[in-house]
Design a protein around this motif. Structure first.
Motif, PDB file in Angstrom:
ATOM      1  N   MET A 127      79.777  39.097  44.745  1.00 36.53           N
ATOM      2  CA  MET A 127      79.199  39.675  43.533  1.00 36.53           C
ATOM      3  C   MET A 127      79.060  38.603  42.446  1.00 36.53           C
ATOM      4  SD  MET A 127      78.489  42.975  43.606  1.00 36.53           S
ATOM      5  CE  MET A 127      78.809  44.428  44.606  1.00 36.53           C
ATOM      6  N   GLU A 128      78.043  38.787  41.638  1.00 37.73           N
ATOM      7  CA  GLU A 128      77.818  37.898  40.510  1.00 37.73           C
ATOM      8  C   GLU A 128      77.900  38.723  39.231  1.00 37.73           C
ATOM      9  OE1 GLU A 128      74.716  34.260  39.441  1.00 37.73           O
ATOM     10  OE2 GLU A 128      74.280  35.676  41.045  1.00 37.73           O
ATOM     11  N   GLN A 129      78.568  38.194  38.230  1.00 36.55           N
ATOM     12  CA  GLN A 129      78.820  38.950  37.013  1.00 36.55           C
ATOM     13  C   GLN A 129      77.820  38.573  35.917  1.00 36.55           C
ATOM     14  OE1 GLN A 129      81.549  40.985  37.266  1.00 36.55           O
ATOM     15  NE2 GLN A 129      81.221  42.007  35.309  1.00 36.55           N
ATOM     16  N   PHE A 130      77.167  39.598  35.355  1.00 35.80           N
ATOM     17  CA  PHE A 130      76.323  39.418  34.179  1.00 35.80           C
ATOM     18  C   PHE A 130      76.811  40.417  33.137  1.00 35.80           C
ATOM     19  CE2 PHE A 130      73.737  37.680  37.530  1.00 35.80           C
ATOM     20  CZ  PHE A 130      73.097  36.602  36.949  1.00 35.80           C
ATOM     21  N   GLY A 131      77.799  39.988  32.336  1.00 34.08           N
ATOM     22  CA  GLY A 131      78.395  40.904  31.374  1.00 34.08           C
ATOM     23  C   GLY A 131      79.060  42.057  32.098  1.00 34.08           C
ATOM     24  N   SER A 132      78.587  43.277  31.840  1.00 32.12           N
ATOM     25  CA  SER A 132      79.172  44.469  32.464  1.00 32.12           C
ATOM     26  C   SER A 132      78.585  44.754  33.844  1.00 32.12           C
ATOM     27  CB  SER A 132      78.943  45.689  31.564  1.00 32.12           C
ATOM     28  OG  SER A 132      77.551  45.907  31.376  1.00 32.12           O
ATOM     29  N   LEU A 133      77.607  43.960  34.275  1.00 36.45           N
ATOM     30  CA  LEU A 133      76.929  44.211  35.547  1.00 36.45           C
ATOM     31  C   LEU A 133      77.535  43.401  36.688  1.00 36.45           C
ATOM     32  CD1 LEU A 133      73.195  44.044  34.389  1.00 36.45           C
ATOM     33  CD2 LEU A 133      74.517  46.113  34.872  1.00 36.45           C
ATOM     34  N   ASN A 134      77.774  44.063  37.807  1.00 35.22           N
ATOM     35  CA  ASN A 134      78.167  43.379  39.044  1.00 35.22           C
ATOM     36  C   ASN A 134      76.970  43.392  39.984  1.00 35.22           C
ATOM     37  OD1 ASN A 134      80.938  42.728  38.553  1.00 35.22           O
ATOM     38  ND2 ASN A 134      81.417  44.909  38.736  1.00 35.22           N
ATOM     39  N   ILE A 135      76.403  42.231  40.236  1.00 33.43           N
ATOM     40  CA  ILE A 135      75.182  42.131  41.036  1.00 33.43           C
ATOM     41  C   ILE A 135      75.493  41.463  42.376  1.00 33.43           C
ATOM     42  CG2 ILE A 135      72.820  41.277  41.105  1.00 33.43           C
ATOM     43  CD1 ILE A 135      73.195  43.103  38.765  1.00 33.43           C
ATOM     44  N   PRO A 136      75.115  42.080  43.494  1.00 29.61           N
ATOM     45  CA  PRO A 136      75.315  41.412  44.788  1.00 29.61           C
ATOM     46  C   PRO A 136      74.485  40.132  44.858  1.00 29.61           C
ATOM     47  CG  PRO A 136      73.986  43.408  45.038  1.00 29.61           C
ATOM     48  CD  PRO A 136      74.506  43.414  43.635  1.00 29.61           C
ATOM     49  N   LYS A 137      75.043  39.103  45.490  1.00 30.06           N
ATOM     50  CA  LYS A 137      74.359  37.816  45.550  1.00 30.06           C
ATOM     51  C   LYS A 137      73.302  37.764  46.642  1.00 30.06           C
ATOM     52  CE  LYS A 137      77.974  34.876  43.594  1.00 30.06           C
ATOM     53  NZ  LYS A 137      78.829  33.674  43.819  1.00 30.06           N
ATOM     54  N   SER A 138      73.361  38.709  47.598  1.00 26.65           N
ATOM     55  CA  SER A 138      72.417  38.675  48.705  1.00 26.65           C
ATOM     56  C   SER A 138      72.115  40.097  49.161  1.00 26.65           C
ATOM     57  CB  SER A 138      73.002  37.861  49.867  1.00 26.65           C
ATOM     58  OG  SER A 138      74.206  38.450  50.313  1.00 26.65           O
ATOM     59  N   VAL A 185      71.238  42.600  31.265  1.00 28.41           N
ATOM     60  CA  VAL A 185      70.160  42.830  32.235  1.00 28.41           C
ATOM     61  C   VAL A 185      69.101  41.735  32.111  1.00 28.41           C
ATOM     62  CG1 VAL A 185      68.418  44.457  33.054  1.00 28.41           C
ATOM     63  CG2 VAL A 185      70.592  45.310  32.161  1.00 28.41           C
ATOM     64  N   VAL A 186      68.777  41.363  30.887  1.00 26.74           N
ATOM     65  CA  VAL A 186      67.780  40.309  30.671  1.00 26.74           C
ATOM     66  C   VAL A 186      68.274  38.977  31.238  1.00 26.74           C
ATOM     67  CG1 VAL A 186      66.587  38.934  28.911  1.00 26.74           C
ATOM     68  CG2 VAL A 186      66.713  41.428  28.688  1.00 26.74           C
ATOM     69  N   ALA A 187      69.562  38.703  31.087  1.00 24.90           N
ATOM     70  CA  ALA A 187      70.122  37.459  31.635  1.00 24.90           C
ATOM     71  C   ALA A 187      69.969  37.422  33.155  1.00 24.90           C
ATOM     72  CB  ALA A 187      71.595  37.335  31.247  1.00 24.90           C
ATOM     73  N   PHE A 188      70.194  38.561  33.805  1.00 21.70           N
ATOM     74  CA  PHE A 188      70.000  38.621  35.255  1.00 21.70           C
ATOM     75  C   PHE A 188      68.540  38.410  35.616  1.00 21.70           C
ATOM     76  CE2 PHE A 188      69.400  41.574  39.040  1.00 21.70           C
ATOM     77  CZ  PHE A 188      69.737  40.593  39.969  1.00 21.70           C
ATOM     78  N   SER A 210      67.609  34.868  35.443  1.00 22.66           N
ATOM     79  CA  SER A 210      68.218  34.059  36.504  1.00 22.66           C
ATOM     80  C   SER A 210      67.409  34.098  37.802  1.00 22.66           C
ATOM     81  CB  SER A 210      69.647  34.555  36.793  1.00 22.66           C
ATOM     82  OG  SER A 210      69.638  35.758  37.546  1.00 22.66           O
ATOM     83  N   LEU A 211      66.504  35.057  37.916  1.00 20.65           N
ATOM     84  CA  LEU A 211      65.730  35.239  39.154  1.00 20.65           C
ATOM     85  C   LEU A 211      64.434  34.441  39.179  1.00 20.65           C
ATOM     86  CD1 LEU A 211      66.121  39.119  39.377  1.00 20.65           C
ATOM     87  CD2 LEU A 211      67.317  37.432  40.784  1.00 20.65           C
ATOM     88  N   ARG A 212      64.005  33.951  38.029  1.00 13.73           N
ATOM     89  CA  ARG A 212      62.706  33.284  37.964  1.00 13.73           C
ATOM     90  C   ARG A 212      62.660  32.098  38.900  1.00 13.73           C
ATOM     91  NH1 ARG A 212      58.673  35.743  37.296  1.00 13.73           N
ATOM     92  NH2 ARG A 212      57.486  34.014  36.474  1.00 13.73           N
ATOM     93  N   GLY A 213      61.619  32.061  39.724  1.00 14.35           N
ATOM     94  CA  GLY A 213      61.456  30.974  40.674  1.00 14.35           C
ATOM     95  C   GLY A 213      62.246  31.144  41.956  1.00 14.35           C
TER      96      GLY A 213
END
Length: 205
Positions: free
Chosen positions: A1-12, A104-107, A110-113
């Motif tokens: 998981m990757e942390q963006f503030g309160s968000l836990n986002i799976p890396k794959s 959410v905007v930070a995540f 991070s996806l660009r490109g």
């Protein structure tokens, strides 16, 4: 998981990410609620037909669909087209109230490109584009799907399926970020993985 503030986002586990706009990328719901109140009053709706808690529970649904539901529940004959127009104008007058959901905007940034990124919104094209422009988010996204682009709005899956098709990624390979129940249901019906974005807390005095 990757942390963006309160968000836990799976890396794959996904090849594209689709974001909802209102309540997810931006905290615009107070401005939308004010616009709803103004539009309903201007079109002769009785007071309190659309309480704030009901408004939040219907987040992401197209304006015209909500008006039809209000008509059915209260035996009214409000004009969905007229209220949609009034509500759009009233919201555009309040764009200065819209704030970014920074996590959410930070995540998204991070996806660009790295992979395709899109938006699937229940708002109209004019309002969505104005919101993106005002908040400086327009350049972040490869595709933007609005209520004007699909036959059925959320909770139907159409907007998410259309966005996945435009991004050229299978629905099962898409990750969705959503804040409201209709949008979460729509993404699930589209067969996509969903992360629920915590609702912003607004103090009602």
């Amino acid at each position: 998981m990757e942390q963006f503030g309160s968000l836990n986002i799976p890396k794959s586990g996904y090849k594209a990410v689709i974001f909802d706009l209102d309540g997810t990328l931006v905290d615009s719901m107070p401005a939308h609620f004010q616009a709803w109140c103004e539009a309903l009053a201007a079109n002769g709706a009785p007071k309190d037909v659309f309480p704030e808690d009901v408004f939040y529970s219907m987040g992401g649904r197209p304006t015209k669909d909500i008006v039809k539901e209000i008509n059915g529940e209260f035996n009214l004959d409000l004009d969905p087209e007229a209220i949609s127009y009034s509500k759009r104008k009233a919201f555009l007058d309040r764009l200065d109230l819209v704030e970014l959901n920074e996590d959410v905007v930070a995540f998204a940034k991070s996806l660009r490109g790295k992979m395709p990124v899109g938006i699937a919104s229940g708002g109209s094209r004019k309002v969505v584009e104005a919101t993106l422009k005002t908040t400086g988010l327009s350049e972040l996204f490869d595709e933007v799907v609005t209520a004007d682009d699909v036959k059925c709005g959320k909770p139907a899956p159409d907007a998410f399926l259309d966005c996945a098709e435009r991004l050229d990624v299978a629905p099962a390979d898409c990750l969705v970020l959503e804040d409201a129940a209709p949008g979460i249901m729509a993404a699930q019906l589209a067969g996509m993985k969903v992360i629920t974005v915590p609702a912003a807390i607004h103090i009602v005095e």
